[in-house]
Design an enzyme around this catalytic site. Sequence first.
Site, PDB file in Angstrom:
ATOM      1  N   GLU A   1      -7.622  -8.408  -9.989  1.00 41.28           N
ATOM      2  CA  GLU A   1      -7.931  -7.378  -8.996  1.00 41.28           C
ATOM      3  C   GLU A   1      -8.601  -7.981  -7.760  1.00 41.28           C
ATOM      4  O   GLU A   1      -8.328  -7.572  -6.637  1.00 41.28           O
ATOM      5  CB  GLU A   1      -8.790  -6.279  -9.604  1.00 41.28           C
ATOM      6  CG  GLU A   1      -8.046  -5.389 -10.589  1.00 41.28           C
ATOM      7  CD  GLU A   1      -6.879  -4.649  -9.950  1.00 41.28           C
ATOM      8  OE1 GLU A   1      -6.879  -4.455  -8.725  1.00 41.28           O
ATOM      9  OE2 GLU A   1      -5.958  -4.266 -10.692  1.00 41.28           O
TER      10      GLU A   1
ATOM     11  N   TYR B   1     -13.160   0.523  -5.654  1.00 41.16           N
ATOM     12  CA  TYR B   1     -11.806   0.326  -6.164  1.00 41.16           C
ATOM     13  C   TYR B   1     -11.788  -0.613  -7.370  1.00 41.16           C
ATOM     14  O   TYR B   1     -11.276  -0.277  -8.444  1.00 41.16           O
ATOM     15  CB  TYR B   1     -10.870  -0.221  -5.063  1.00 41.16           C
ATOM     16  CG  TYR B   1      -9.604  -0.757  -5.679  1.00 41.16           C
ATOM     17  CD1 TYR B   1      -8.592   0.113  -6.055  1.00 41.16           C
ATOM     18  CD2 TYR B   1      -9.464  -2.122  -5.973  1.00 41.16           C
ATOM     19  CE1 TYR B   1      -7.455  -0.357  -6.699  1.00 41.16           C
ATOM     20  CE2 TYR B   1      -8.338  -2.597  -6.614  1.00 41.16           C
ATOM     21  CZ  TYR B   1      -7.337  -1.712  -6.966  1.00 41.16           C
ATOM     22  OH  TYR B   1      -6.229  -2.174  -7.618  1.00 41.16           O
TER      23      TYR B   1
ATOM     24  N   ASP C   1      -6.325   2.646  -4.131  1.00 40.83           N
ATOM     25  CA  ASP C   1      -6.183   1.565  -3.150  1.00 40.83           C
ATOM     26  C   ASP C   1      -5.388   2.100  -1.952  1.00 40.83           C
ATOM     27  O   ASP C   1      -5.093   3.300  -1.867  1.00 40.83           O
ATOM     28  CB  ASP C   1      -5.531   0.327  -3.780  1.00 40.83           C
ATOM     29  CG  ASP C   1      -4.051   0.554  -4.094  1.00 40.83           C
ATOM     30  OD1 ASP C   1      -3.587   1.726  -4.018  1.00 40.83           O
ATOM     31  OD2 ASP C   1      -3.357  -0.433  -4.397  1.00 40.83           O
TER      32      ASP C   1
ATOM     33  N   CYS D   1       6.998   4.699  -1.999  1.00 39.00           N
ATOM     34  CA  CYS D   1       6.312   5.414  -0.913  1.00 39.00           C
ATOM     35  C   CYS D   1       5.596   4.372  -0.049  1.00 39.00           C
ATOM     36  O   CYS D   1       4.377   4.369   0.082  1.00 39.00           O
ATOM     37  CB  CYS D   1       5.326   6.428  -1.501  1.00 39.00           C
ATOM     38  SG  CYS D   1       4.790   7.639  -0.285  1.00 39.00           S
TER      39      CYS D   1
ATOM     40  N   CYS E   1      12.321   7.897   0.198  1.00 38.31           N
ATOM     41  CA  CYS E   1      12.256   9.216  -0.429  1.00 38.31           C
ATOM     42  C   CYS E   1      13.488   9.498  -1.302  1.00 38.31           C
ATOM     43  O   CYS E   1      13.399  10.234  -2.282  1.00 38.31           O
ATOM     44  CB  CYS E   1      12.120  10.306   0.627  1.00 38.31           C
ATOM     45  SG  CYS E   1      10.665  10.083   1.679  1.00 38.31           S
TER      46      CYS E   1
ATOM     47  N   CYS F   1      12.699   8.611  -4.788  1.00 37.28           N
ATOM     48  CA  CYS F   1      11.346   8.965  -5.236  1.00 37.28           C
ATOM     49  C   CYS F   1      11.397  10.030  -6.340  1.00 37.28           C
ATOM     50  O   CYS F   1      12.075  11.050  -6.189  1.00 37.28           O
ATOM     51  CB  CYS F   1      10.531   9.501  -4.059  1.00 37.28           C
ATOM     52  SG  CYS F   1       8.865   9.988  -4.555  1.00 37.28           S
TER      53      CYS F   1
ATOM     54  N   CYS G   1       7.074  16.874  -2.878  1.00 33.99           N
ATOM     55  CA  CYS G   1       6.315  16.169  -1.849  1.00 33.99           C
ATOM     56  C   CYS G   1       6.054  17.069  -0.628  1.00 33.99           C
ATOM     57  O   CYS G   1       6.990  17.535   0.031  1.00 33.99           O
ATOM     58  CB  CYS G   1       7.084  14.921  -1.418  1.00 33.99           C
ATOM     59  SG  CYS G   1       6.305  14.067  -0.037  1.00 33.99           S
TER      60      CYS G   1
HETATM   61  S1  SF4 Z   1       9.149  11.887  -1.247  1.00 37.31           S
HETATM   62 FE1  SF4 Z   1       7.001  11.887  -0.561  1.00 37.31          FE
HETATM   63  S2  SF4 Z   1       5.906  10.767  -2.153  1.00 37.31           S
HETATM   64 FE2  SF4 Z   1       8.082  10.295  -2.391  1.00 37.31          FE
HETATM   65  S3  SF4 Z   1       8.458   8.433  -1.190  1.00 37.31           S
HETATM   66 FE3  SF4 Z   1       8.898  10.186   0.154  1.00 37.31          FE
HETATM   67  S4  SF4 Z   1       6.961  10.541   1.228  1.00 37.31           S
HETATM   68 FE4  SF4 Z   1       6.470   9.291  -0.576  1.00 37.31          FE
END
Ligand code: SF4
Length: 303
Positions: free
Chosen positions: A50, A133, A151, A205, A212, A215, A221
């Site tokens: 870390e 952190y 972080d 992200c 996205c 994701c 989101c």
């Molecule tokens: S959908 Fe939202 S959480 Fe997912 S990568 Fe895109 S901005 Fe990030």
Amino acid sequence: MSQPSPAHDDAPDGGDAEVGDTIVDWYAGAARDLPWRAPGTDPWAVLVSEVMLQQTPVNRVEPVWREWLARWPQAAALAAASPAEVIRAWGKLGYPRRALRLREAAVAITAQHAGRVPADVAELEALPGIGTYTARAVACFGHGQRQPVVDTNVRRVVARLVHGRAEAAPARATDLTDVAVLAPVDHDRAVRFSVAVMELGALVCVAGTPRCGVCPVRDRCAWRLAGSPAYEGPPRRVQRFAGTDRQVRGRLLDVLRTAAGPEAAAELAAVWTDDVQRARCVDSLLVDGLVVQTEDGRFALPD
Ligand code: SF4
């Protein structure tokens, strides 16, 4: 070594744990295979990882982390090393004050905790160089505790996913709560969530243009549901390296790291010709305790 904890300990109520569960499921198939994440990794090994990862990319950390753990497998071993040894072993990871702070932490762990990395966040935060952190990362990844671990990557995910902002705001007191309420209710999954959401920020992200399309929480989101509004904050500074004091300090330290003994000022002048900047950087290295001056005016790593 992970310590067993009761399920549902300190689990927050009223959060959006379903989002956290989705991120944990995604992590199971997407996580990078990083050595410090192997099951049963010792809290000391986690702590070293870390500190190294705070400002250095994974690919540069991994070989140095392996070398450090082979040489100093426990805190007591590092505590017995000299500052010069740890500065040399830090190599080119950058921000070498971290090496000295890690050694100081090892000394404190040896003297105050019988050589065992404490599991208590407050005790961890009391160690030299260990902040909010790192203390929670060690408590979570090293000791298996349910802890929000925030972080830069996590702050960015939460900014978009929860608050609908294009980029993260500076660190805030509410960051820990924002993350805690997303964690799954189940203890073990909550522990995995802390590393999973960090991985989501590192791989999907990402800063700049998030991915996205791949994701796992794109349908939940807030930023995406708001039409992906552009960033409207102050201009972001692009960190340069060439010509900075950081580069100069690195070059000067390289000279002393590879030298057989103390070096004359002329040897330092050979790697950076700007007298004013070089003098400033030598001074700051002396102040930081990374360099010492011998009685005859030469420079060396501290014994
Ligand atoms: S959908 Fe939202 S959480 Fe997912 S990568 Fe895109 S901005 Fe990030």
